[in-house]
Design a protein around this motif. Structure first.
Motif, PDB file in Angstrom:
ATOM      1  N   LYS A 119      45.359  19.592  20.515  1.00 57.04           N
ATOM      2  CA  LYS A 119      45.868  18.612  21.523  1.00 57.04           C
ATOM      3  C   LYS A 119      45.020  19.403  22.833  1.00 57.04           C
ATOM      4  CE  LYS A 119      49.965  16.848  20.064  1.00 57.04           C
ATOM      5  NZ  LYS A 119      51.701  16.742  20.268  1.00 57.04           N
TER       6      LYS A 119
ATOM      7  N   PHE B 147      40.842  25.979  21.070  1.00 54.88           N
ATOM      8  CA  PHE B 147      40.461  25.515  20.036  1.00 54.88           C
ATOM      9  C   PHE B 147      40.558  26.505  18.950  1.00 54.88           C
ATOM     10  CE2 PHE B 147      37.098  22.379  21.524  1.00 54.88           C
ATOM     11  CZ  PHE B 147      37.979  21.091  21.491  1.00 54.88           C
TER      12      PHE B 147
ATOM     13  N   GLN C 254      41.612  19.386  25.699  1.00 51.70           N
ATOM     14  CA  GLN C 254      40.326  19.706  25.868  1.00 51.70           C
ATOM     15  C   GLN C 254      39.994  20.790  26.720  1.00 51.70           C
ATOM     16  OE1 GLN C 254      37.116  18.412  24.396  1.00 51.70           O
ATOM     17  NE2 GLN C 254      38.603  17.109  23.094  1.00 51.70           N
TER      18      GLN C 254
ATOM     19  N   GLN D 138      39.953  11.663  20.983  1.00 54.74           N
ATOM     20  CA  GLN D 138      40.578  12.659  20.221  1.00 54.74           C
ATOM     21  C   GLN D 138      39.369  13.370  19.284  1.00 54.74           C
ATOM     22  OE1 GLN D 138      43.466  11.022  17.290  1.00 54.74           O
ATOM     23  NE2 GLN D 138      44.942  10.638  19.030  1.00 54.74           N
TER      24      GLN D 138
ATOM     25  N   ASN E 291      39.157  13.392  25.346  1.00 56.43           N
ATOM     26  CA  ASN E 291      40.505  13.629  24.981  1.00 56.43           C
ATOM     27  C   ASN E 291      41.139  12.285  24.240  1.00 56.43           C
ATOM     28  OD1 ASN E 291      42.745  15.240  25.008  1.00 56.43           O
ATOM     29  ND2 ASN E 291      43.371  14.621  26.957  1.00 56.43           N
TER      30      ASN E 291
ATOM     31  N   THR F  35      38.093  16.506  18.801  1.00 55.07           N
ATOM     32  CA  THR F  35      38.641  17.754  18.822  1.00 55.07           C
ATOM     33  C   THR F  35      38.401  18.387  17.364  1.00 55.07           C
ATOM     34  OG1 THR F  35      40.863  19.157  19.341  1.00 55.07           O
ATOM     35  CG2 THR F  35      40.861  16.926  18.156  1.00 55.07           C
TER      36      THR F  35
END
Length: 335
Positions: free
Chosen positions: A282, A114, A284, A275, A272, A277
């Motif tokens: 892209k 991340f 996880q 999404q 995932n 996030t």
């Protein structure tokens, strides 16, 4: 690493019965020296196992180079060997060390997935490494050609278009399962670290269950816990009623960890898909879901059963030795 894991997990158990008789002709042949120098000794057995252990990795490399459709099967097989080999040679001593390791790897995983895109730009480092970086970007080459009618007539030329797609390079650092209903084909991926690191915690839970007689398959009643007995040394030893036919239905730590590990993988997959996030990154960090669902239920159950202190700090060497002797004796009896 993959060749070593194949040798230890597959070749060694398979070949050992055939030359276990040290007086047999096969043992004498396999232990014949090809090179017998002071600092280098090679036997026929060593050379045989070396080439056999390299068969699957070389097969995977050739299949990957030729973009074979079954490459993912070979890659997952290699990954399974590596994960099992790591779980065999590494062990966590107690719940305290296991918790610290899982928390540290959780922070590392979240940072790499991340946060690295904000620091270095582009994709996360974890995705780049797992997919071999920019070399793994699928490429499509389109070629247009014109075919003029034979004889040089005035007829119009025919346009032909050919399309060649290179799916990119694969790295044996993750498990892959193709999306069979999509084109261009994609893959669902799970890094080997998301299997190896939890496997150490699962191994710890299994060994703790084994010491207390709570075998995951305890319906045979061979290891039903009866009582604790104080000995002269002040160490409490668990006593097992080996003749009991009672059944134990209480879920073991290993079963609990397996259950929550499966739930964590489902949650990571759902996150995932939908999404969930940060800033469109892209992938996880699966350990973000796995580690809390392994640590928290294990601690809660250990406190409820009054085994938290023992599980957290581990057992003494004398007690471990006694449990290992009990386990070895029962295993030999089962054989």
């Amino acid at each position: 690493v993959t060749a070593s894991s194949i040798d230890v997990l597959l070749l060694n158990p398979f070949l050992t019965p055939y030359y276990s008789n040290r007086e047999g002709p096969l043992f004498a042949y396999l232990n014949r020296h090809i090179v017998n120098m002071k600092y280098l000794k090679l036997t026929i057995e060593m050379v045989l196992r070396f080439f056999l252990s390299l068969t699957l990795p070389v097969w995977w490399y050739i299949a990957m180079f030729n973009n074979a459709g079954y490459t993912w099967i070979l890659q997952n097989t290699l990954g399974a060997f590596v994960c099992c080999y790591l779980a065999l040679i590494l062990r966590l001593p107690n719940l305290k060390v296991g918790t610290i390791c899982l928390v540290l790897f959780l922070v590392y995983d979240v940072f790499m997935v991340f946060l690295t895109p904000f620091i270095f730009g582009g994709e996360s480092i974890m995705m780049e490494v797992a997919t071999a970086g920019g070399r793994n970007v699928p490429s499509t080459k389109q070629t247009n050609t014109s075919v003029v009618p034979s004889g040089g007539g005035a007829g119009s030329a025919t346009q032909l278009t050919s399309c060649h797609r290179n799916p990119g390079e694969r790295m044996p650092l993750l498990m892959q399962v193709p999306h069979f209903n999509e084109w261009p084909s994609g893959y669902s991926m799970l890094g080997l670290g998301d299997i190896m690191i939890p496997s150490l915690f699962l191994s710890l839970a299994l060994r703790f269950d084994y010491r207390h007689g709570n075998n995951p398959c305890c319906a045979n009643g061979k290891r039903c816990h009866v009582t604790n007995r104080d000995v002269a040394t002040g160490i409490d030893f668990d006593i097992y009623d080996r003749s009991s036919t009672g059944m134990c239905f209480r879920p073991t730590y290993w079963v609990i960890c397996i259950f929550f590990y499966a739930i964590a993988l489902c949650l990571a997959n759902l996150a995932n898909i939908y999404q969930l996030t940060i800033a469109g990154v892209k992938g996880q960090p699966a350990l973000m879901w796995i580690d809390p669902l392994l640590i928290i239920p294990t601690i809660i159950v250990a406190k409820a059963r009054g085994q938290y202190t023992e599980f957290w700090h581990g057992t003494s060497s004398a007690r471990n030795s006694t449990y290992n002797q009990l386990a070895d004796a029962e295993d030999m009896e089962d054989l």
